[in-house]
Design a protein around this motif. Structure first.
Motif, PDB file in Angstrom:
ATOM      1  N   MET A 191       0.766  -0.910  -0.416  1.00  0.00           N
ATOM      2  CA  MET A 191       0.024   0.281   0.080  1.00  0.00           C
ATOM      3  C   MET A 191       0.977   1.342  -0.221  1.00  0.00           C
ATOM      4  N   SER A 192       0.901   1.906  -0.386  1.00  0.00           N
ATOM      5  CA  SER A 192       1.740   3.683  -0.616  1.00  0.00           C
ATOM      6  C   SER A 192       0.655   4.584   0.151  1.00  0.00           C
ATOM      7  N   THR A 193       1.787   5.864   0.238  1.00  0.00           N
ATOM      8  CA  THR A 193       1.836   6.351   1.123  1.00  0.00           C
ATOM      9  C   THR A 193       1.593   7.076   0.797  1.00  0.00           C
ATOM     10  N   PRO A 194       0.657   8.372   0.611  1.00  0.00           N
ATOM     11  CA  PRO A 194       0.981   9.727   0.158  1.00  0.00           C
ATOM     12  C   PRO A 194       0.864  10.643   0.754  1.00  0.00           C
ATOM     13  N   ILE A 195       2.173  11.495  -0.428  1.00  0.00           N
ATOM     14  CA  ILE A 195       3.496  12.084   0.585  1.00  0.00           C
ATOM     15  C   ILE A 195       3.869  13.792  -0.374  1.00  0.00           C
ATOM     16  N   THR A 196       3.661  14.545   0.072  1.00  0.00           N
ATOM     17  CA  THR A 196       3.587  15.520  -1.106  1.00  0.00           C
ATOM     18  C   THR A 196       5.589  16.165  -2.328  1.00  0.00           C
ATOM     19  N   LEU A 197       5.489  16.722  -3.521  1.00  0.00           N
ATOM     20  CA  LEU A 197       6.763  16.682  -4.096  1.00  0.00           C
ATOM     21  C   LEU A 197       7.379  17.126  -2.815  1.00  0.00           C
ATOM     22  N   HIS A 198       7.318  18.185  -2.006  1.00  0.00           N
ATOM     23  CA  HIS A 198       7.810  19.090  -0.769  1.00  0.00           C
ATOM     24  C   HIS A 198       8.840  18.076   0.121  1.00  0.00           C
ATOM     25  N   GLY A 199       7.663  16.960   0.695  1.00  0.00           N
ATOM     26  CA  GLY A 199       7.963  16.510   1.640  1.00  0.00           C
ATOM     27  C   GLY A 199       8.641  15.416   1.245  1.00  0.00           C
ATOM     28  N   ALA A 200       8.763  14.316   0.103  1.00  0.00           N
ATOM     29  CA  ALA A 200       9.797  14.182  -0.542  1.00  0.00           C
ATOM     30  C   ALA A 200      10.932  14.538  -0.429  1.00  0.00           C
ATOM     31  N   ASN A 201      11.177  15.919  -1.277  1.00  0.00           N
ATOM     32  CA  ASN A 201      11.729  16.565  -1.171  1.00  0.00           C
ATOM     33  C   ASN A 201      13.161  17.043   0.312  1.00  0.00           C
ATOM     34  N   LEU A 202      11.982  16.845   0.836  1.00  0.00           N
ATOM     35  CA  LEU A 202      13.328  16.845   2.645  1.00  0.00           C
ATOM     36  C   LEU A 202      13.233  15.679   3.476  1.00  0.00           C
ATOM     37  N   LEU A 203      12.893  14.595   2.938  1.00  0.00           N
ATOM     38  CA  LEU A 203      13.250  13.025   2.476  1.00  0.00           C
ATOM     39  C   LEU A 203      14.044  13.032   2.374  1.00  0.00           C
ATOM     40  N   LYS A 204      14.155  13.138   0.975  1.00  0.00           N
ATOM     41  CA  LYS A 204      15.601  12.532   0.215  1.00  0.00           C
ATOM     42  C   LYS A 204      16.660  13.873   0.563  1.00  0.00           C
ATOM     43  N   GLU A 205      16.480  14.740   1.409  1.00  0.00           N
ATOM     44  CA  GLU A 205      17.362  15.870   1.355  1.00  0.00           C
ATOM     45  C   GLU A 205      18.451  14.964   3.012  1.00  0.00           C
TER      46      GLU A 205
END
Length: 157
Positions: free
Chosen positions: A1-15
């Protein structure tokens, strides 16, 4: 099951993941090496602290990789929901009792931060807003009782 995340939130996690892997992990490995060089590890507080820090870093790396791997990244700018409130939309509300206005963005669980006006998709107010349009009234059961808000504006920014 996938969890929604905003593009901004994903970028913060990647950083954060990049920082953990390129700075924090090498620094803790170096600290462990230095502590080992001091000799007896059984009574070496620096070694114990460095190992504990390493455990935290490795756990956080695994946590972030798991979240990113199971996430559905949603860019609010690419949404076309015909003015309907959906995940990642930014909604301006008016409290029908006090007349005060407030703006919230509906985000993933890990991104929620009331100081930044970001509410989790699982919060009562977000659940009440989902699917509504401008002009609709939203009823939210709050700790202080039932609150009603009118949806003034829905944006995908």
């Amino acid at each position: 099951m996938s969890t929604p995340i905003t593009l901004h939130g994903a970028n913060l996690l990647k950083e954060e993941l990049h920082r953990l892997k390129t700075k924090d992990r090498p620094a803790v490995i170096n600290a462990i090496s230095e502590a080992r060089a001091q000799g007896d590890l059984s009574e070496n507080a620096e070694y114990d602290a460095a190992k504990e820090r390493q455990s935290f870093i490795e756990g956080r790396i695994a946590d972030i990789e798991g979240k990113l791997g199971s996430s559905q990244i949603i860019d609010p700018k690419s949404l076309d929901a015909d003015g309907r409130v959906v995940f990642a939309s930014t909604v301006e509300l008016e409290d029908l009792e006090s007349g005060e206005t407030v703006t919230y963005q509906i985000v993933g669980i890990d991104e929620a931060d009331l100081k930044e006006k970001k509410v989790s998709v699982t919060s009562p107010i977000a659940r009440a807003m989902i699917g509504k349009f401008e002009g609709d009234v939203v009823a939210v059961e709050a700790p202080a009782g039932l609150r009603e808000y009118e949806v003034l504006k829905v944006q995908y920014i």
